[in-house]
Design an enzyme around this catalytic site. Structure first.
Site, PDB file in Angstrom:
ATOM      1  N   LYS A  11       0.836  -1.215   0.000  1.00 10.05           N
ATOM      2  CA  LYS A  11       0.000   0.000   0.000  1.00 10.05           C
ATOM      3  C   LYS A  11       0.875   1.271   0.000  1.00 10.05           C
ATOM      4  CE  LYS A  11      -3.720  -2.646   1.971  1.00 10.05           C
ATOM      5  NZ  LYS A  11      -4.943  -2.689   2.746  1.00 10.05           N
ATOM      6  N   GLY A 172      -7.647  -4.471   7.044  1.00 15.08           N
ATOM      7  CA  GLY A 172      -7.014  -3.506   7.939  1.00 15.08           C
ATOM      8  C   GLY A 172      -7.776  -3.304   9.248  1.00 15.08           C
ATOM      9  N   SER A 212      -6.747  -8.952   6.912  1.00 10.02           N
ATOM     10  CA  SER A 212      -6.164  -9.246   8.221  1.00 10.02           C
ATOM     11  C   SER A 212      -5.559 -10.648   8.330  1.00 10.02           C
ATOM     12  CB  SER A 212      -7.198  -9.013   9.325  1.00 10.02           C
ATOM     13  OG  SER A 212      -7.640  -7.658   9.310  1.00 10.02           O
TER      14      SER A 212
HETATM   15  P1  PGA Z   1      -4.816  -6.255   5.460  1.00  9.91           P
HETATM   16  O1  PGA Z   1      -4.992  -5.803   3.916  1.00  9.91           O
HETATM   17  O2  PGA Z   1      -4.033  -7.540   5.435  1.00  9.91           O
HETATM   18  O3  PGA Z   1      -4.062  -5.126   6.103  1.00  9.91           O
HETATM   19  O4  PGA Z   1      -6.185  -6.442   6.014  1.00  9.91           O
HETATM   20  C1  PGA Z   1      -5.264  -6.726   2.914  1.00  9.91           C
HETATM   21  C2  PGA Z   1      -5.393  -6.016   1.591  1.00  9.91           C
HETATM   22  O5  PGA Z   1      -5.912  -4.903   1.565  1.00  9.91           O
HETATM   23  O6  PGA Z   1      -4.971  -6.541   0.545  1.00  9.91           O
END
Ligand code: PGA
Length: 249
Positions: A11, A172, A212
């Site tokens: 990200k 997230g 997550s």
């Molecule tokens: P996360 O994000 O593992 O932080 O939940 C996953 C993603 O957005 O691909």
């Protein structure tokens, strides 16, 4: 034996020195990992990370791509530029692109076709919001995102497509879909792909779970029949959490 596809989506994190440091650690610590691996740094770090992971077992991914090859598109990054840097996989239709930046299924489809035309692999993300899940329209949403995202994509190109099921409410947030929930939505994705492309293609389709994923829950998720990998956000930002995810078995 099944080979899982474990991908890290960094990200909007990491300066170039930070990205180079993490990529170097991953290259070293994952050298003996047999799974298919990808990391998607931010655009600004792609070139430097490409030099680090060159010749390793880690593929270079990008988090997005413009819908045109070139032209007057201020702020966009072209498929040709990404290929030039050594990018092999593009994440498209991520829920943050859909919901924060208003990307439509039609726009995502244009990008999917363009990436595939240039022999890149695509991770097409699909997933419902909490509201959609509570309204009972989860299957309609996923069906639409798959069908419209893949318009004009020939069956011969499906080996270059991975689907990532990412329930928006689990991204997230620390909330994970239960392994059973994930498995049943993955099975549904496979049924939709079977309707569109036939059962052989559906059977071989790689479907990642995202939302997550952590070292603590990866085994329970990956051992489900229809789960073939993970798209990892937060936990991909540190070697100490991404390495155990990639080496979950
Ligand atoms: P996360 O994000 O593992 O932080 O939940 C996953 C993603 O957005 O691909």
């Amino acid at each position: 034996m099944k080979r899982y596809f474990i991908a890290g989506n960094w990200k909007m994190y990491k300066t170039i020195p930070e990205a180079v440091e993490l990529a170097s650690e991953l290259k070293k610590e994952l050298a003996d990992c047999k799974e298919k691996l990808m990391i998607a740094p931010p655009f600004t770090a792609l070139h430097s990370v490409a030099q680090v992971i060159k010749g390793s077992n880690i593929l270079l991914g990008a988090q997005n791509m413009g819908p045109e090859e070139s032209g007057a598109h201020t702020g966009e990054i072209s498929v040709l530029m990404l290929k030039d840097i050594g990018v092999r996989v593009i994440i498209l239709g991520h829920s943050e692109r859909r919901h924060t930046y208003g990307e439509s299924d039609a726009l995502i489809n244009t990008k999917v076709r363009l990436a595939l035309k240039h022999d890149l692999e695509v991770i097409l993300c699909v997933g419902e919001t909490l509201e959609e899940r509570e309204q009972g329209v989860l299957e309609n949403v996923i069906r639409r995102q798959l069908a419209e995202g893949l318009i004009g994509v020939d069956a011969s190109m499906l080996p270059n497509v991975t689907i990532a099921y990412e329930p928006v409410w689990a991204i997230g947030t620390g909330k994970t879909a239960t392994p059973e929930d994930a498995d049943s939505v993955h099975a549904f994705c496979r049924r939709v792909i079977a309707e569109l492309y036939g059962s052989d293609i559906a059977k071989n389709l790689v479907i990642q779970y995202g939302g997550s994923v952590k070292p603590e829950n990866v085994v329970a998720l990956m051992t489900k029949k229809n789960v073939d990998g993970a798209l990892v956000g937060g936990a991909s930002l540190k070697a100490e959490s991404f390495v155990p995810i990639a080496k979950f078995r």
